[in-house]
Motif scaffolding. Structure first.
Motif, PDB file in Angstrom:
ATOM      1  N   GLU B 159       5.922 -59.270 -26.912  1.00 24.45           N
ATOM      2  CA  GLU B 159       4.543 -59.657 -26.590  1.00 24.45           C
ATOM      3  C   GLU B 159       3.652 -58.419 -26.573  1.00 24.45           C
ATOM      4  O   GLU B 159       2.526 -58.442 -27.062  1.00 24.45           O
ATOM      5  CB  GLU B 159       4.521 -60.389 -25.242  1.00 24.45           C
ATOM      6  CG  GLU B 159       3.180 -60.934 -24.820  1.00 24.45           C
ATOM      7  CD  GLU B 159       2.431 -61.636 -25.944  1.00 24.45           C
ATOM      8  OE1 GLU B 159       1.198 -61.453 -26.000  1.00 24.45           O
ATOM      9  OE2 GLU B 159       3.034 -62.333 -26.792  1.00 24.45           O
ATOM     10  N   ASN B 162       2.806 -57.602 -29.966  1.00 24.40           N
ATOM     11  CA  ASN B 162       1.786 -58.530 -30.442  1.00 24.40           C
ATOM     12  C   ASN B 162       0.401 -58.062 -29.990  1.00 24.40           C
ATOM     13  O   ASN B 162      -0.561 -58.083 -30.761  1.00 24.40           O
ATOM     14  CB  ASN B 162       2.091 -59.921 -29.897  1.00 24.40           C
ATOM     15  CG  ASN B 162       1.485 -61.013 -30.730  1.00 24.40           C
ATOM     16  OD1 ASN B 162       0.744 -60.720 -31.678  1.00 24.40           O
ATOM     17  ND2 ASN B 162       1.767 -62.250 -30.404  1.00 24.40           N
ATOM     18  N   GLN B 163       0.358 -57.648 -28.737  1.00 24.45           N
ATOM     19  CA  GLN B 163      -0.918 -57.167 -28.205  1.00 24.45           C
ATOM     20  C   GLN B 163      -1.363 -55.902 -28.923  1.00 24.45           C
ATOM     21  O   GLN B 163      -2.524 -55.772 -29.312  1.00 24.45           O
ATOM     22  CB  GLN B 163      -0.790 -56.870 -26.698  1.00 24.45           C
ATOM     23  CG  GLN B 163      -0.795 -58.106 -25.838  1.00 24.45           C
ATOM     24  CD  GLN B 163      -1.955 -59.026 -26.142  1.00 24.45           C
ATOM     25  OE1 GLN B 163      -3.077 -58.567 -26.343  1.00 24.45           O
ATOM     26  NE2 GLN B 163      -1.697 -60.313 -26.244  1.00 24.45           N
ATOM     27  N   LYS B 166      -2.893 -56.594 -32.158  1.00 19.95           N
ATOM     28  CA  LYS B 166      -4.285 -57.065 -32.087  1.00 19.95           C
ATOM     29  C   LYS B 166      -5.217 -55.909 -31.763  1.00 19.95           C
ATOM     30  O   LYS B 166      -6.318 -55.808 -32.332  1.00 19.95           O
ATOM     31  CB  LYS B 166      -4.400 -58.152 -31.016  1.00 19.95           C
ATOM     32  CG  LYS B 166      -3.838 -59.478 -31.475  1.00 19.95           C
ATOM     33  CD  LYS B 166      -4.012 -60.521 -30.395  1.00 19.95           C
ATOM     34  CE  LYS B 166      -3.154 -61.741 -30.678  1.00 19.95           C
ATOM     35  NZ  LYS B 166      -2.874 -62.514 -29.496  1.00 19.95           N
ATOM     36  N   CYS B 184       8.375 -54.969 -36.771  1.00 17.65           N
ATOM     37  CA  CYS B 184       8.790 -56.205 -36.126  1.00 17.65           C
ATOM     38  C   CYS B 184       9.648 -57.043 -37.055  1.00 17.65           C
ATOM     39  O   CYS B 184      10.698 -57.553 -36.665  1.00 17.65           O
ATOM     40  CB  CYS B 184       7.576 -57.016 -35.697  1.00 17.65           C
ATOM     41  SG  CYS B 184       6.789 -56.307 -34.284  1.00 17.65           S
ATOM     42  N   ASP B 206       5.702 -65.298 -34.630  1.00 15.30           N
ATOM     43  CA  ASP B 206       4.394 -65.411 -33.965  1.00 15.30           C
ATOM     44  C   ASP B 206       3.520 -64.210 -34.318  1.00 15.30           C
ATOM     45  O   ASP B 206       2.337 -64.351 -34.614  1.00 15.30           O
ATOM     46  CB  ASP B 206       4.566 -65.452 -32.447  1.00 15.30           C
ATOM     47  CG  ASP B 206       4.958 -66.837 -31.970  1.00 15.30           C
ATOM     48  OD1 ASP B 206       4.952 -67.754 -32.825  1.00 15.30           O
ATOM     49  OD2 ASP B 206       5.262 -66.998 -30.784  1.00 15.30           O
ATOM     50  N   ILE B 207       4.151 -63.040 -34.265  1.00 15.57           N
ATOM     51  CA  ILE B 207       3.405 -61.819 -34.597  1.00 15.57           C
ATOM     52  C   ILE B 207       2.955 -61.871 -36.052  1.00 15.57           C
ATOM     53  O   ILE B 207       1.809 -61.552 -36.380  1.00 15.57           O
ATOM     54  CB  ILE B 207       4.289 -60.581 -34.348  1.00 15.57           C
ATOM     55  CG1 ILE B 207       4.620 -60.497 -32.871  1.00 15.57           C
ATOM     56  CG2 ILE B 207       3.603 -59.318 -34.838  1.00 15.57           C
ATOM     57  CD1 ILE B 207       5.354 -59.250 -32.472  1.00 15.57           C
ATOM     58  N   THR B 210       0.024 -64.057 -36.456  1.00 15.29           N
ATOM     59  CA  THR B 210      -1.197 -63.377 -36.015  1.00 15.29           C
ATOM     60  C   THR B 210      -1.707 -62.464 -37.120  1.00 15.29           C
ATOM     61  O   THR B 210      -2.886 -62.470 -37.463  1.00 15.29           O
ATOM     62  CB  THR B 210      -0.890 -62.506 -34.772  1.00 15.29           C
ATOM     63  OG1 THR B 210      -0.174 -63.282 -33.856  1.00 15.29           O
ATOM     64  CG2 THR B 210      -2.158 -61.980 -34.160  1.00 15.29           C
TER      65      THR B 210
END
Lengths: 281, 941
Positions: B159, B162-163, B166, B184, B206-207, B210
């Motif tokens: 996570e 992921n952040q 972004k 990743c 998920d990444i 994104t």
């Protein structure tokens, strides 16, 4: 190419009016040859003889001595790309040992009190596409322990049979290299299969030559113990900026090769080499 | 010579030059993409052309001027709502594939800060230096291996990545963003802790999603000048900058060294092909499909296919061929699963084959779901045939049953059973296969004739499953099929089998959710409770719910269904016994900690049940049921209230049946009813429920000619009055009880009219008793309530003094008959009235003393009714001396009094006492009114 011109504007931006002794533009095309450090010992004598080859040069004065008013001033210009004598303009290329570079330099001479101003910018030259239609030249290959050269102990090698083909070895530089590869059998599990794109630069003249191969790109096409007798695609995009059409001149050569590299789990490395011929179409 | 630092941040640098001859030596270590970056590289003059800015930042800068357009959803006609989306699978996978083993993340990214800048050369500009540092961090040197992460740590790390993706994107660090994504996706080639792989896939894709979205939106926003692109744009409408940017991305991705990251990132950006050419996607998907063949590990490969199918379905659902190709490729490589490499890995990780095989399920399910979505029957058949041909196909078979249309499966259910039986026992667990089949059969019906054989065959296998958990998971699914097509007999058999499996070692304790679902399914199909409870094993099945909360939950659901579906009242002893048992369970769960809301809902359900119980004409049975129920549900007040109402109703029903005249037997019965109520009411804590029920029960008793019982009820009510607190809590808020009390008293007073006096007690003893209680009650300070009661007592007294009462109860002699207009009786009433009026006037006096104008109207305005006003108006027009408008507030009050007393109290009497009292304190206005009243009296009498 001969008909083409290099056009643009010289932009001068300043807050106040600038006094100057003239603004000139210089266009230059140069081939730089360099020897790799490995070769230097052998060809020391030769080293000195490698001089830059000038392909094109031209110089014009854009503005005579005077004053440029404040604000933004744009002065348009055009250069015809005329070569000296029978020289050919090669495509822009940046390699390790061979560099073909075209630059445009703008100089503003100023009085003794102020520094001269200069700005350089590179421009790219692309060859015109070839007229002749390219005939694909497919290559089939089979790799077994027996086909290998340069093996010390052939009996220690595990058994394997790998077949495949490249759709063409004369490739259009904007199109990918394609083909297929089938692992028919292998005693030892495969760890990885890679495509290694290598460029071979040769600098030389009558006295001798230096040949250096460098890897440009390495693309893995298989990871792990792939399924046997299932065709695996060979696919590689030629990287822009690092490849150019295959070039052969009297003084230097730029060629490309692809290696199909198979790494086995016991760290055995099997390489099959294919010379390529790149062109534009 | 171009400056060195420029070449260092050339975007393609990490895969640049290395001497091919030195490769053999370097090979041994990692196969990281940046392995060559440390080799001596001649300065690359090309980079000077880039003028210090990498192409990524250049186009980023170009796009920075146009604001980002918020994400848009492309509505593809070809994927309808009936396509179960990935998002619904996500959670399921994350919950199912977990591990307690330690995980590790191997990243090349370092922390952004914390490293001393190694290049302190002052010649390097600030910007260049930070860029260099950033690159240094991403170099091999900063490779970081995070070991010994628990699963939760791992999820958190991902996570974080992921952040940071972004953030990097938002702060224009496109290269870093790409690197994060590559690193990743590289994690997906690692199959250590293989049980966790499906969850890892979910987290990392998920990444990727994104990232794909970010890139797509960025490029899309570059084309928004002069106006945004329509959703259905073609490549021709895309401007050159956007195209170039997009192309740049693809070149960059094409140069990623490793296969798996390259594949995943390219799939993530699949949608961006729309910007380049019309058929870009169409050409790319088959290539990517073929590319997956290069992945040796079958698990990694199948998940890569699942991802490709997923993105393919989103971006280009019309490209069915590629989906099919993916599936056929999967079949082609299927033998890999049983290959040596996999086996060795499993031995190393100590993972059993059946466990390993189930790891494939989510991916294969998904692929098949995509493939079979709205696929023609012929294709499905072909796929099935191809699966059949493959040996060891249990895994595929399972997914086929999951993903294909239920109808398709249902019509071939018998074939499937045959195939399942042929499967290798050691491989994929058979109970899972039957579970999947059961799932399909729960939604679609197999041919009628095959149903019983199917059930028999299936259950033959299910019953042999040894592990209780596996057994119940499978059995639970098949219960639906059984309920749907068979009678209680079969369901009963199934239940007894479940009991047999789940009882040893209290296995049911770990299977409450499944057992509950069994009950739910049965309740969905069996609404007839007599059938339901006649299943022998139903109640024993219920006995397996031994944990209180679960047990109550089950009972609640049963009662819910009962109340919803039971149309007719019932007296079936089986139902009653069973439901009483169920309700008792619910009731017994109530303790000191139970919330009010919970109690309410429980009581609501139990009340619903009580209302549904009817023994028809057998009233005594009904009463004894109520007795039993009272004993059972003594802790839930609303239930007791309901029971009292039921009994009262019972008494009235008896009266109706007897047409008002009770026989000896029925008279005894209604007295028994009254007794029931009388002893039940005191156990209620809510004072107003008690009061109202006393009154109601008293009225019922009166209606049934049980005079002494009625007296007892009413007396009890009066005696309870002083206990009424001044404030009660309503919905958690403290409110004054005055309004409720007044309402009750008014109601009570009106009932008193017909209650005959007890021969041994004095005249009007109930009225007196009530008024005494009112007198002694501690009313709120400055409250007019007491006076209000007195005022409302006046009409009662007036009505009582009349010759024939406004209403009466058949077969009950009220005071009118008892006294027959005896003057003594009337005198008593008169005396009482006088006292009351005296009290009212006293009160008025105190009011007058304080603030006349303020309090009095508020007191008065509560009373007038429209009728009084009407009377008043007729009077005032008739009267020569009408009061001034300023007195209008007071008038209704007096008028009211006068009307009540009119005809009973002699006018003179009244006036005599009125004149001195009102004149003095009140003023002229009051006098005016008084005169008016006086005239009114004369006029009316």
């Amino acid at each position: 190419m001969l008909r083409e011109v290099l056009a643009g504007v010289v932009a001068i931006v300043s807050k106040e009016a600038v006094q100057h002794q003239g603004i000139t533009l210089t266009m230059e095309g140069i081939v730089n040859l360099q020897l790799s450090s490995k070769s230097v010992g052998v060809f020391e004598a030769f080293y000195n003889s490698v001089k830059p080859i000038q392909l094109i040069t031209s110089n014009i004065e854009v503005v005579k001595q005077g004053k440029v008013p404040g604000g933004k001033t744009e002065i348009p210009f055009e250069f015809p790309l005329h070569t000296k004598g029978n020289k050919v303009l090669y495509e822009t290329y940046h390699g390790v040992f061979v560099n073909i570079q075209y630059t445009l330099r703008c100089d503003m001479k100023r009085s003794l009190l102020a520094k001269d101003l200069s700005k350089t910018c590179e421009f790219m030259v692309h060859c015109l596409p070839q007229k002749a239609k390219l005939q694909p030249t497919p290559v089939d290959f089979t790799i077994t322990p027996e086909t290998l050269q340069n093996v010390r102990e052939r009996s220690l090698l595990p058994k394997f049979l790998i077949r495949g083909h490249l759709d063409a070895t004369n490739c259009v530089i904007t199109k990918p290299l394609t083909g297929e590869l089938v692992v028919e059998s292998s005693d030892v599990a495969i760890k990885s299969i890679e495509l290694q794109l290598v460029r071979v630069e040769t600098c030389g003249c009558a006295e001798g030559y230096a040949r250096d191969a460098t890897e440009i790109q390495n693309i893995q096409i298989a990871e792990g113990d792939v399924c046997h007798s299932l065709p695996i695609p060979i696919y590689m995009v030629f990287p822009r900026l690092f490849t150019c059409p295959t070039l052969e001149t009297i003084n230097f050569k730029v060629e490309f090769e692809v290696n199909v590299v198979i790494v086995l789990h016991d760290e055995h490395l099997i390489t099959e080499n294919f010379p390529l011929k790149l062109c534009r179409a | 010579v171009a400056p060195v630092e420029f070449s260092d941040y050339h975007p393609l640098k990490s895969i640049t030059v290395t001497d091919s001859k030195s490769r053999r030596g370097a090979r041994k270590g990692s196969t990281s993409s940046s392995s060559s970056s440390s080799s001596s590289v001649a300065p690359d003059p090309l980079s000077s052309m880039l003028d210090g800015t990498d192409p990524l930042s250049m186009f980023a800068a170009a796009s920075a001027t146009t604001c980002t357009i918020s994400s848009r959803r492309e509505k593809e006609d070809e994927v309808g709502v009936d396509f179960e989306p990935w998002s619904s699978k996500r959670g399921e996978i994350l919950a199912r594939f977990t591990t307690t083993e330690k995980l590790s993340i191997n990243l090349f990214m370092g922390s952004e800060k914390g490293k001393a800048p190694s290049l302190a050369s002052s010649a390097v500009s600030e910007k260049v230096r930070t860029r260099l540092e950033e690159l240094d961090d991403l170099e091999e040197g900063s490779q970081r291996e995070l070991l010994n992460l628990s699963q939760q740590d791992y999820v958190n790390r991902i996570e974080e990545l992921n952040q940071s993706l972004k953030e990097a994107w938002a702060s224009d660090q496109k290269v870093k963003a790409l690197k994060i994504v590559i690193q990743c996706s590289k994690l997906l080639s690692d199959t250590a802790v293989i049980q966790f792989y499906p969850s890892k896939f979910v987290l990392i894709t998920d990444i990727l999603d994104t990232f794909g979205r970010l890139v797509y939106e960025r490029i899309w926003s570059m084309c928004s000048d002069p106006r945004p692109l329509p959703d259905s744009f073609t490549a021709d409408e895309v401007n050159d900058t956007a195209k170039e940017t997009c192309l740049n991305w693809f070149f960059k991705i094409a140069s990623i060294r490793e296969l798996i990251p390259r594949l995943y990132v390219e799939v993530a950006l699949l949608k961006c092909n729309r910007f380049l050419t019309k058929c870009g996607i169409q050409e790319t998907v088959p290539r990517l499909t073929a590319m997956i063949r290069g992945i040796g590990d079958p698990l990694v490969a199948v998940y890569a296919r699942a991802y490709l199918c997923r993105i393919g379905m989103e971006v280009a659902p019309h490209l069915k061929d590629s989906l099919n190709k993916n599936f056929f490729d999967l079949l082609g490589t299927f033998r890999q699963i049983h290959g040596d490499s996999v086996q060795n890995q499993l031995v190393l990780q100590r993972v059993e084959i059946p466990v390993y095989l189930t790891l494939y399920s989510p991916a294969i399910h998904w692929i098949l779901q995509c493939v079979s979505y709205r696929a023609p029957e012929a294709l499905l058949t072909e796929m099935m045939e191809r699966c059949k041909k493959l040996g060891n196909n249990a895994l595929l078979l399972n997914s086929v049953m999951w993903a294909f249309r239920a109808e398709f499966i249902a019509t071939r259910a018998t074939d499937f059973i045959g195939m399942i039986k042929d499967c290798d026992e050691a491989g994929f667990p058979q109970h899972l296969l039957f579970g999947s089949l059961g799932r399909s059969l729960a939604c679609a019906d197999p041919p009628e004739a095959e149903r019983l054989p199917i059930l028999n065959e299936a259950w033959k296998v299910i019953t042999k499953v040894r592990s209780p958990q596996d057994y119940i998971n499978c059995a639970e699914i098949w219960v639906e099929f059984t309920c749907r097509h068979f009678t209680k007999r079969e369901v009963n058999t199934v239940l007894s089998d479940i009991i047999k499996h789940m009882t040893p070692d209290r296995a049911f304790e770990d299977a409450y959710p499944q057992l509950q679902s069994v009950i739910r399914k049965i309740l969905t199909y069996f609404h007839d409770f007599s059938v339901l409870f006649s299943m022998e094993r139903f109640l024993p099945f219920m006995d397996m719910f031994q944990k209180d909360s679960v047990r109550v939950g089950v009972c609640l659901s049963i009662m819910d269904v009962f109340i919803k579906h039971q149309q007719e009242p019932t007296r079936d002893p089986v139902i009653l016994n069973a439901l009483l048992h169920v309700c008792k369970t619910m009731h017994d769960s109530v303790n000191a900690l139970t919330l009010e809301d919970e109690k309410r809902s429980l009581a609501l359900l139990i009340n619903g049940f009580i209302r549904m119980v009817s023994f028809g004409r057998d009233f005594e049975q009904q009463l004894s049921f109520c007795v039993e129920a009272r004993a059972t549900f003594c802790n839930l007040e609303p239930v007791l209230v309901q029971l009292i109402h039921t009994v009262n109703q019972l008494a009235m029903e008896t009266r109706r049946v007897m047409r008002g005249s009770h026989s000896r037997k029925t008279a005894a019965f209604v007295r028994a009813c009254a007794a029931y109520s009388f002893i039940t009411i005191p156990s209620l804590t809510s004072i107003f429920s008690r009061l109202n029920l006393y009154l109601l029960s008293g009225q019922v008793a009166l209606a049934n000619q049980c005079l002494s019982q009625a007296d007892a009820f009413l007396k009890a009510a009066v005696s309870v009055l002083p206990e009424v607190p001044r404030s009660i809590s309503i919905e958690g808020k403290l409110r004054s009880s005055e309004g409720f009390l007044l309402d009750f008293i008014n109601n009570f007073l009106s009932a008193l009219l017909v209650v005959p006096d007890h021969p041994e007690a004095g005249v009007l003893f109930l009225v007196r008793g009530l008024l005494n209680m009112v007198q002694d009650y501690t009313w709120e300070d400055n409250s007019d309530a007491k006076v209000h009661v007195y005022i409302s007592a006046l009409p009662l007294l007036a009505a009582m003094s009349q010759e024939s009462y406004l209403y009466s109860i058949p077969k009950v002699d009220s005071n009118e008959t008892l006294y027959g207009g005896d003057p003594k009786f009337l005198a008593e009433i008169n005396k009482l009235c006088e006292t009351l009026i005296g009290q009212v006037l006293d009160h008025l006096k105190t009011l007058g003393r304080d603030e006349v104008g303020r309090t009095m109207p508020s007191l008065l305005s509560t009373r007038p009714s429209s009728q009084t006003w009407l009377t008043f108006q007729t009077c005032s027009t008739a009267s020569p001396c009408s009061p001034g408008p300023e007195d209008i507030d007071c008038i209704p009050f007096f008028l009211h009094i006068s009307m009540c007393t009119g005809g009973i109290v002699s006018p003179c009497n009244c006036i005599l006492c009125l004149v001195p009292t009102i004149c003095q304190p009140v003023s002229w206005r009051a006098l005016n009114v008084l005169i008016f009243i006086f005239q009114y009296f004369i006029w009316t009498s």
